[in-house]
Design a protein around this motif. Structure first.
Motif, PDB file in Angstrom:
ATOM      1  N   SER A 187      21.090  20.050 -14.925  1.00  0.00           N
ATOM      2  CA  SER A 187      20.764  18.643 -14.679  1.00  0.00           C
ATOM      3  C   SER A 187      19.645  18.151 -15.584  1.00  0.00           C
ATOM      4  CB  SER A 187      20.349  18.465 -13.215  1.00  0.00           C
ATOM      5  OG  SER A 187      19.246  19.314 -12.912  1.00  0.00           O
ATOM      6  N   GLY A 188      19.469  18.815 -16.738  1.00  0.00           N
ATOM      7  CA  GLY A 188      18.444  18.371 -17.674  1.00  0.00           C
ATOM      8  C   GLY A 188      17.168  19.165 -17.617  1.00  0.00           C
ATOM      9  N   SER A 189      17.155  20.271 -16.889  1.00  0.00           N
ATOM     10  CA  SER A 189      15.950  21.089 -16.812  1.00  0.00           C
ATOM     11  C   SER A 189      15.644  21.722 -18.166  1.00  0.00           C
ATOM     12  CB  SER A 189      16.133  22.179 -15.752  1.00  0.00           C
ATOM     13  OG  SER A 189      16.387  21.593 -14.492  1.00  0.00           O
ATOM     14  N   SER A 190      14.419  22.163 -18.311  1.00  0.00           N
ATOM     15  CA  SER A 190      13.965  22.726 -19.569  1.00  0.00           C
ATOM     16  C   SER A 190      14.842  23.900 -19.988  1.00  0.00           C
ATOM     17  CB  SER A 190      12.511  23.189 -19.432  1.00  0.00           C
ATOM     18  OG  SER A 190      12.074  23.819 -20.613  1.00  0.00           O
ATOM     19  N   GLY A 191      15.297  23.870 -21.234  1.00  0.00           N
ATOM     20  CA  GLY A 191      16.076  24.961 -21.793  1.00  0.00           C
ATOM     21  C   GLY A 191      17.557  24.907 -21.520  1.00  0.00           C
ATOM     22  N   GLN A 192      18.010  24.061 -20.585  1.00  0.00           N
ATOM     23  CA  GLN A 192      19.431  23.993 -20.292  1.00  0.00           C
ATOM     24  C   GLN A 192      20.158  23.173 -21.345  1.00  0.00           C
ATOM     25  OE1 GLN A 192      19.489  22.551 -16.223  1.00  0.00           O
ATOM     26  NE2 GLN A 192      19.681  24.642 -15.443  1.00  0.00           N
ATOM     27  N   LEU A 193      21.452  23.425 -21.482  1.00  0.00           N
ATOM     28  CA  LEU A 193      22.229  22.738 -22.502  1.00  0.00           C
ATOM     29  C   LEU A 193      22.297  21.245 -22.220  1.00  0.00           C
ATOM     30  CD1 LEU A 193      25.198  25.237 -22.925  1.00  0.00           C
ATOM     31  CD2 LEU A 193      23.331  24.839 -24.522  1.00  0.00           C
ATOM     32  N   PRO A 194      21.973  20.414 -23.187  1.00  0.00           N
ATOM     33  CA  PRO A 194      22.038  18.957 -22.989  1.00  0.00           C
ATOM     34  C   PRO A 194      23.478  18.483 -22.873  1.00  0.00           C
ATOM     35  CG  PRO A 194      20.695  19.561 -24.909  1.00  0.00           C
ATOM     36  CD  PRO A 194      21.462  20.768 -24.519  1.00  0.00           C
ATOM     37  N   ARG A 195      23.642  17.359 -22.214  1.00  0.00           N
ATOM     38  CA  ARG A 195      24.955  16.742 -22.056  1.00  0.00           C
ATOM     39  C   ARG A 195      25.067  15.558 -23.002  1.00  0.00           C
ATOM     40  NH1 ARG A 195      26.623  18.109 -16.821  1.00  0.00           N
ATOM     41  NH2 ARG A 195      28.608  17.105 -17.342  1.00  0.00           N
ATOM     42  N   ASP A 250       8.802  26.549 -46.005  1.00  0.00           N
ATOM     43  CA  ASP A 250       8.300  27.590 -46.894  1.00  0.00           C
ATOM     44  C   ASP A 250       6.995  28.158 -46.371  1.00  0.00           C
ATOM     45  OD1 ASP A 250      10.418  27.212 -48.552  1.00  0.00           O
ATOM     46  OD2 ASP A 250       9.357  25.875 -49.945  1.00  0.00           O
ATOM     47  N   GLY A 251       6.917  29.481 -46.364  1.00  0.00           N
ATOM     48  CA  GLY A 251       5.695  30.155 -45.969  1.00  0.00           C
ATOM     49  C   GLY A 251       5.549  30.327 -44.475  1.00  0.00           C
ATOM     50  N   GLU A 252       6.383  29.634 -43.667  1.00  0.00           N
ATOM     51  CA  GLU A 252       6.270  29.734 -42.218  1.00  0.00           C
ATOM     52  C   GLU A 252       7.380  30.592 -41.618  1.00  0.00           C
ATOM     53  OE1 GLU A 252       3.943  28.592 -40.282  1.00  0.00           O
ATOM     54  OE2 GLU A 252       2.807  27.607 -41.872  1.00  0.00           O
ATOM     55  N   GLY A 253       8.466  30.788 -42.426  1.00  0.00           N
ATOM     56  CA  GLY A 253       9.578  31.589 -41.933  1.00  0.00           C
ATOM     57  C   GLY A 253      10.475  30.837 -40.968  1.00  0.00           C
ATOM     58  N   GLY A 254      10.231  29.529 -40.809  1.00  0.00           N
ATOM     59  CA  GLY A 254      11.092  28.761 -39.919  1.00  0.00           C
ATOM     60  C   GLY A 254      10.322  27.683 -39.206  1.00  0.00           C
ATOM     61  N   PHE A 255      10.945  27.074 -38.201  1.00  0.00           N
ATOM     62  CA  PHE A 255      10.298  26.031 -37.430  1.00  0.00           C
ATOM     63  C   PHE A 255       9.399  26.636 -36.366  1.00  0.00           C
ATOM     64  CE2 PHE A 255      12.147  22.137 -38.989  1.00  0.00           C
ATOM     65  CZ  PHE A 255      13.256  22.594 -39.684  1.00  0.00           C
ATOM     66  N   ASP A 256       8.603  25.779 -35.742  1.00  0.00           N
ATOM     67  CA  ASP A 256       7.644  26.256 -34.750  1.00  0.00           C
ATOM     68  C   ASP A 256       8.371  27.013 -33.643  1.00  0.00           C
ATOM     69  OD1 ASP A 256       5.626  25.098 -36.164  1.00  0.00           O
ATOM     70  OD2 ASP A 256       5.680  23.219 -35.015  1.00  0.00           O
ATOM     71  N   PRO A 257       8.074  28.296 -33.464  1.00  0.00           N
ATOM     72  CA  PRO A 257       8.800  29.083 -32.475  1.00  0.00           C
ATOM     73  C   PRO A 257       8.486  28.693 -31.031  1.00  0.00           C
ATOM     74  CG  PRO A 257       6.988  30.352 -33.400  1.00  0.00           C
ATOM     75  CD  PRO A 257       7.064  29.078 -34.184  1.00  0.00           C
ATOM     76  N   TRP A 258       7.463  27.865 -30.812  1.00  0.00           N
ATOM     77  CA  TRP A 258       7.126  27.476 -29.446  1.00  0.00           C
ATOM     78  C   TRP A 258       8.096  26.451 -28.876  1.00  0.00           C
ATOM     79  CZ3 TRP A 258       6.393  22.315 -28.887  1.00  0.00           C
ATOM     80  CH2 TRP A 258       6.060  21.589 -30.037  1.00  0.00           C
ATOM     81  N   VAL A 259       8.921  25.863 -29.723  1.00  0.00           N
ATOM     82  CA  VAL A 259       9.814  24.801 -29.269  1.00  0.00           C
ATOM     83  C   VAL A 259      10.934  25.419 -28.430  1.00  0.00           C
ATOM     84  CG1 VAL A 259      11.409  22.988 -29.945  1.00  0.00           C
ATOM     85  CG2 VAL A 259       9.302  23.345 -31.250  1.00  0.00           C
ATOM     86  N   ASP A 260      10.934  25.132 -27.117  1.00  0.00           N
ATOM     87  CA  ASP A 260      11.981  25.625 -26.235  1.00  0.00           C
ATOM     88  C   ASP A 260      12.975  24.524 -25.880  1.00  0.00           C
ATOM     89  OD1 ASP A 260      13.122  27.742 -24.575  1.00  0.00           O
ATOM     90  OD2 ASP A 260      12.491  26.499 -22.882  1.00  0.00           O
ATOM     91  N   GLU A 261      12.555  23.270 -26.054  1.00  0.00           N
ATOM     92  CA  GLU A 261      13.444  22.157 -25.748  1.00  0.00           C
ATOM     93  C   GLU A 261      14.484  21.994 -26.861  1.00  0.00           C
ATOM     94  OE1 GLU A 261      13.418  20.533 -22.983  1.00  0.00           O
ATOM     95  OE2 GLU A 261      11.631  21.524 -22.200  1.00  0.00           O
ATOM     96  N   TRP A 262      15.624  21.438 -26.470  1.00  0.00           N
ATOM     97  CA  TRP A 262      16.663  21.146 -27.445  1.00  0.00           C
ATOM     98  C   TRP A 262      16.298  19.880 -28.220  1.00  0.00           C
ATOM     99  CZ3 TRP A 262      20.885  24.048 -28.701  1.00  0.00           C
ATOM    100  CH2 TRP A 262      21.163  25.134 -27.886  1.00  0.00           C
ATOM    101  N   GLN A 263      16.363  19.970 -29.545  1.00  0.00           N
ATOM    102  CA  GLN A 263      16.050  18.848 -30.418  1.00  0.00           C
ATOM    103  C   GLN A 263      17.341  18.100 -30.757  1.00  0.00           C
ATOM    104  OE1 GLN A 263      12.570  18.542 -31.069  1.00  0.00           O
ATOM    105  NE2 GLN A 263      12.741  20.167 -29.527  1.00  0.00           N
ATOM    106  N   ASP A 264      17.344  16.804 -30.518  1.00  0.00           N
ATOM    107  CA  ASP A 264      18.546  15.991 -30.625  1.00  0.00           C
ATOM    108  C   ASP A 264      18.655  15.345 -31.995  1.00  0.00           C
ATOM    109  OD1 ASP A 264      20.747  14.412 -30.231  1.00  0.00           O
ATOM    110  OD2 ASP A 264      19.703  12.926 -29.026  1.00  0.00           O
ATOM    111  N   ILE A 265      19.843  15.432 -32.618  1.00  0.00           N
ATOM    112  CA  ILE A 265      20.159  14.714 -33.847  1.00  0.00           C
ATOM    113  C   ILE A 265      21.500  14.015 -33.640  1.00  0.00           C
ATOM    114  CG2 ILE A 265      20.650  14.869 -36.315  1.00  0.00           C
ATOM    115  CD1 ILE A 265      18.838  17.251 -36.471  1.00  0.00           C
TER     116      ILE A 265
END
Length: 323
Positions: free
Chosen positions: A125-133, A302-317
């Motif tokens: 139902s939109g809780s943290s980490g669950q798949l978005p609808r 570059d130099g970071e090895g990727g995006f911020d690993p703390w991000v647990d929420e799904w990022q929408d595009i």
């Protein structure tokens, strides 16, 4: 002598009573007719289901009669005389449930609920980490894909007298496919080497089928169906597909494809595509092929090895589609 005579008379009376009882029982039970059930696969020549169910719905009321045939050819059954509506469908499916089976027109096929996409997450139902609808589909049931189903029906079938010299009648049904197929092709998928898991879902599919009304008669329920996708050998094209009972059960509605990608740095991204026009303009409404030209997976910093690993929420595009 008298004892022998009485024994003979008593035996005759018992035999006579037994004969009357047998005749009365036979008279009270409905007489049946032998019926040859034939499945004609001319509308689905490649079909070869492992088993078939055959239903007779008495028109005068009462519980339907169900017969099961191994293979797909049909067979011979003994049927109580009467008038019936008739339904057949293959019974070698998994995850499909039958509902409201008391009559031909209410008989409904529906799939089980789906929890999520293996390796990616679960829907909620939109809780943290669950798949978005998809937008506008938050209230839809998440349902499994149906297995392939072939169905046919007939009404007002009278079974009360032999139609041939050998005392048999024949019912011929012509099953046809009652499941919709959709394939997805996403071109120009960027940076797929950074993706550790990927999956997709499609919103606003038909939640059920009414095979007693017709092979494509749909219920009003709309569901979201998750399905698997994968990258091709060159990793620039993502393909997948799913089955459903159909789409747009009662009116023209929007269909959203959502692609979920989990990257190696554990960041989570989902991409929404409005594919309504491709659904509604498909030359074959029962076999839709969706073509999407862009999947913009991010490039690691570059130099970071990727995006911020703390991000647990799904990022929408939200990705626009050039038609």
């Amino acid at each position: 002598m008298k004892a022998g005579v009485w024994f003979f008379v008593l035996s005759a009376i018992l035999l006579s009573a037994t004969g009357c009882e047998h005749k009365e029982l036979c008279y009270e039970h409905p007489h049946g007719t032998r019926v040859d059930v034939v499945f004609d696969w001319s509308k689905a020549p490649d079909a070869s289901p492992a088993s078939m169910s055959f239903y007779l719905f008495p028109q005068e009321g009462g519980k339907p009669l169900r017969y099961e045939f191994q293979g797909c050819a049909g067979g011979s059954i003994n049927v109580p005389a009467g008038s019936y509506d008739v339904l057949c469908l293959n019974s070698d499916t998994e995850g499909i449930r039958y509902h409201n089976t008391g009559s031909l027109t209410t008989f409904e096929l529906r799939t089980d609920d789906a929890a999520g996409i293996p390796g990616i997450g679960v829907f909620g139902s939109g809780s943290s980490g669950q798949l978005p609808r998809a937008d506008g589909a938050g209230d839809e049931r998440v349902a499994m894909e149906p297995d392939m189903v072939w169905t046919d029906r007939a009404t007002d079938v009278r079974l009360d007298a032999p139609a041939s010299a050998d005392g048999r009648q024949t019912i011929t049904l012509t099953p046809e496919a009652s499941v919709f197929l959709c394939t997805v092709e996403i071109r120009d998928a960027a940076n797929m080497s950074h993706v550790s898991a990927i999956g997709a879902s499609m919103s606003t599919m038909a939640g059920g089928l009414l095979p007693g009304i017709g092979p494509t008669a749909l219920t009003d329920e709309c569901v979201t169906i998750p399905f698997n996708v994968s990258a091709t050998a060159g990793r620039s094209v993502v393909t997948g597909g799913f089955s459903a009972f159909g789409h747009c059960p009662s009116e023209q509605k929007k269909h959203k494809l959502v692609v979920y990608a989990v990257l190696a740095d554990n960041s989570k991204w989902y991409y929404s595509y409005d594919v309504t026009e491709q659904f509604h303009s498909s030359p074959d409404p029962n076999r839709v092929h969706l073509v999407i030209e862009k999947l913009p997976i991010p490039q690691p910093i570059d130099g970071e090895g990727g995006f911020d690993p703390w991000v647990d929420e799904w990022q929408d595009i939200d990705v626009g589609i050039d038609m």
